[in-house]
Design an enzyme around this catalytic site. Structure first.
Site, PDB file in Angstrom:
ATOM      1  N   LEU A 141      86.893 116.695  26.004  1.00  0.00           N
ATOM      2  CA  LEU A 141      87.548 116.117  27.606  1.00  0.00           C
ATOM      3  C   LEU A 141      86.323 115.130  28.040  1.00  0.00           C
ATOM      4  O   LEU A 141      86.452 114.996  29.440  1.00  0.00           O
ATOM      5  CB  LEU A 141      88.168 117.192  28.237  1.00  0.00           C
ATOM      6  CG  LEU A 141      89.154 117.679  27.753  1.00  0.00           C
ATOM      7  CD1 LEU A 141      89.710 118.736  28.713  1.00  0.00           C
ATOM      8  CD2 LEU A 141      90.512 116.684  27.431  1.00  0.00           C
ATOM      9  N   TYR A 172      76.306 100.902  18.910  1.00  0.00           N
ATOM     10  CA  TYR A 172      77.579 101.354  18.710  1.00  0.00           C
ATOM     11  C   TYR A 172      77.847 101.010  17.311  1.00  0.00           C
ATOM     12  O   TYR A 172      78.330 101.851  16.520  1.00  0.00           O
ATOM     13  CB  TYR A 172      78.540 100.999  19.944  1.00  0.00           C
ATOM     14  CG  TYR A 172      79.678 100.875  19.489  1.00  0.00           C
ATOM     15  CD1 TYR A 172      80.549 102.426  19.115  1.00  0.00           C
ATOM     16  CD2 TYR A 172      80.845 100.036  19.188  1.00  0.00           C
ATOM     17  CE1 TYR A 172      81.760 102.487  18.949  1.00  0.00           C
ATOM     18  CE2 TYR A 172      82.319 100.251  19.102  1.00  0.00           C
ATOM     19  CZ  TYR A 172      82.610 101.574  18.661  1.00  0.00           C
ATOM     20  OH  TYR A 172      83.918 101.727  18.511  1.00  0.00           O
TER      21      TYR A 172
HETATM   22  N1  UFG Z   1      85.742  90.403  29.337  1.00  0.00           N
HETATM   23  C1  UFG Z   1      85.634  89.715  30.420  1.00  0.00           C
HETATM   24  N2  UFG Z   1      85.599  90.527  31.858  1.00  0.00           N
HETATM   25  C2  UFG Z   1      85.898  91.617  31.641  1.00  0.00           C
HETATM   26  C3  UFG Z   1      86.120  92.516  30.376  1.00  0.00           C
HETATM   27  C4  UFG Z   1      85.712  91.792  29.480  1.00  0.00           C
HETATM   28  O1  UFG Z   1      85.460  88.467  30.655  1.00  0.00           O
HETATM   29  O2  UFG Z   1      85.851  92.143  32.914  1.00  0.00           O
HETATM   30  C5  UFG Z   1      85.736  89.749  28.016  1.00  0.00           C
HETATM   31  C6  UFG Z   1      84.567  90.293  27.213  1.00  0.00           C
HETATM   32  O3  UFG Z   1      83.438  89.678  27.409  1.00  0.00           O
HETATM   33  C7  UFG Z   1      85.152  90.069  25.685  1.00  0.00           C
HETATM   34  C8  UFG Z   1      86.633  90.238  26.056  1.00  0.00           C
HETATM   35  O4  UFG Z   1      86.935  90.037  27.425  1.00  0.00           O
HETATM   36  O5  UFG Z   1      84.880  88.704  25.415  1.00  0.00           O
HETATM   37  C9  UFG Z   1      87.276  91.483  25.552  1.00  0.00           C
HETATM   38  O6  UFG Z   1      86.419  92.457  26.065  1.00  0.00           O
HETATM   39  P1  UFG Z   1      86.555  94.046  25.908  1.00  0.00           P
HETATM   40  O7  UFG Z   1      85.583  94.693  26.666  1.00  0.00           O
HETATM   41  O8  UFG Z   1      88.008  94.318  26.225  1.00  0.00           O
HETATM   42  O9  UFG Z   1      86.543  94.331  24.397  1.00  0.00           O
HETATM   43  P2  UFG Z   1      85.282  94.083  23.377  1.00  0.00           P
HETATM   44  O10 UFG Z   1      85.748  92.842  22.536  1.00  0.00           O
HETATM   45  O11 UFG Z   1      84.045  93.931  24.200  1.00  0.00           O
HETATM   46  O12 UFG Z   1      85.284  95.450  22.628  1.00  0.00           O
HETATM   47  C10 UFG Z   1      86.144  95.672  21.576  1.00  0.00           C
HETATM   48  C11 UFG Z   1      86.226  97.241  21.470  1.00  0.00           C
HETATM   49  C12 UFG Z   1      84.791  97.710  20.883  1.00  0.00           C
HETATM   50  C13 UFG Z   1      84.304  96.905  19.815  1.00  0.00           C
HETATM   51  C14 UFG Z   1      84.305  95.566  20.324  1.00  0.00           C
HETATM   52  C15 UFG Z   1      83.944  94.788  18.697  1.00  0.00           C
HETATM   53  O13 UFG Z   1      86.620  97.864  22.529  1.00  0.00           O
HETATM   54  O14 UFG Z   1      84.718  99.040  20.747  1.00  0.00           O
HETATM   55  O15 UFG Z   1      85.524  94.985  20.308  1.00  0.00           O
HETATM   56  O16 UFG Z   1      82.926  93.739  19.232  1.00  0.00           O
HETATM   57  F1  UFG Z   1      83.031  97.404  19.640  1.00  0.00           F
END
Ligand code: UFG
Length: 327
Positions: free
Chosen positions: A36, A143
């Site tokens: 948790l 990660y």
């Molecule tokens: N983004 C924004 N604003 C935000 C949050 C995200 O512009 O507030 C953008 C990020 O820069 C990215 C896209 O939205 O370009 C998606 O971001 P997320 O944080 O939703 O997801 P990620 O692509 O960073 O992460 C996912 C998984 C991770 C994994 C990764 C692989 O959640 O576990 O893909 O690169 F490691």
């Protein structure tokens, strides 16, 4: 499907809780182990819940002694790229060292089937799009490095102990269960779709766009979003494959279609009717411009058929859940 008993490690988390629900609904017995630390007790849809860590060898021995576990599914990882850069040892400790304890306990108790939640982050900066499983793995953050370390360990455990595994490399998990009973709940929330929807429910004022100067058509990052229930279906197929004596293998899980951050926001505006104000900011460290999966291999070999290929359907399920949560 037979009535196997599955140990779901991390079953109180976002993807793990959806897995527990699907396993129960397909007639399996489920034992859930979760400390948790990032999971939520109210997301656990049923099954036998044990609160504890996957690095606790004595607890694992008790679990494997008192239950005849047929397979282990492992969702219990820290998964924030940015945090992993700042606190790498937290990631190696939980994602690698504690997983070593889990695998050791499996070997001690002769449990030989393992389904592992891996990630697109193992590939690092893509050399070509779409990314296939043969793409070189050069993670650019701790990660991704922690996940590829476990994949490597699994190969060695297969050779040495005959432990059969399927490693599923998720792209961007998103959406919520069709029933709206469970959905994406992170504390703090860092993922794009929930953050957009929290603006639509008036919990947040705006959503930040991290970088508008990427080499993409509208300057924002492109990602391949995959519905959480399509991920859990892939786990059920993987479980059947291992139960039938299938060999160890790695699969990508994505929809082979990319959406930019601006496209996701635009679609959410249309679907929620909220104007969702944005604030454009600098790039977030470690974000590749474009990540799109080729998932042909799992379609071909296991017959995986995603039901939510359309981003609109994914956002719809997430929106239903977020509205319910916000009440
Ligand atoms: N983004 C924004 N604003 C935000 C949050 C995200 O512009 O507030 C953008 C990020 O820069 C990215 C896209 O939205 O370009 C998606 O971001 P997320 O944080 O939703 O997801 P990620 O692509 O960073 O992460 C996912 C998984 C991770 C994994 C990764 C692989 O959640 O576990 O893909 O690169 F490691």
């Amino acid at each position: 499907m037979k009535n196997e008993t599955i140990l779901v490690v991390g079953g109180a988390g976002y993807i793990g809780s959806h897995m527990v629900k699907d396993l129960l609904e397909t007639g399996h017995k489920v034992v859930i182990l979760d400390d948790l630390s990032t999971g939520h007790r109210d997301l656990i849809p049923g099954g036998n819940f044990i609160e504890g860590g996957l690095g606790d060898a004595a607890l694992l021995d008790r679990i494997f002694t008192s239950n005849r576990i047929d397979a282990v599914m492992h969702f219990a990882a820290f998964a924030l790229v940015g945090e992993s850069v700042e606190q790498p040892l937290k990631y190696y400790q939980n994602n690698v060292s504690a997983t070593t304890e889990l695998l050791s306990a499996m070997v001690r108790h002769d449990v030989k089937r393992f389904i592992f939640s891996s990630t697109a982050a193992v590939y690092g900066e893509p050399l070509e799009i779409p990314i296939t499983e043969n793409h070189p793995c050069n993670p650019t953050n701790p990660y991704g490095a922690s996940k590829i370390a476990v994949e490597r360990m699994l190969q060695d455990c297969d050779s040495a102990y005959g432990l059969r595994y399927i490693s599923l490399r998720y792209f961007n998990a998103s959406g919520a269960h069709e029933s709206s009973q469970i959905g994406e709940k992170h504390q703090p929330e860092t993922h794009l779709i929930p953050l957009i929807l929290k603006v639509a429910t008036n919990e947040n004022k705006n959503v930040k766009i991290f970088g508008t100067d990427y080499p993409t058509p509208d300057g924002t990052c492109i990602r391949d979003y995959i519905h959480v229930s399509d991920l859990t279906q892939a786990h059920l197929l993987s479980l059947s494959a291992l139960m039938e004596g299938g060999k160890s293998v790695v699969y990508n899980l994505g929809n082979s279609r990319g959406y930019s951050v601006r496209e996701v926001i635009e679609l959410a505006r249309k679907m929620t009717g909220h104007r969702i104000p944005v604030v454009e900011t600098d790039r977030r460290q470690g974000d590749p411009a474009t990540l799109i999966a080729s998932s042909d291999k799992i379609k071909r070999e296991l017959g995986w058929k995603p039901q939510y290929e359309d981003l609109e359907k994914i956002i719809q399920t997430a929106w239903m859940w977020h509205q319910k949560e916000a009440k």
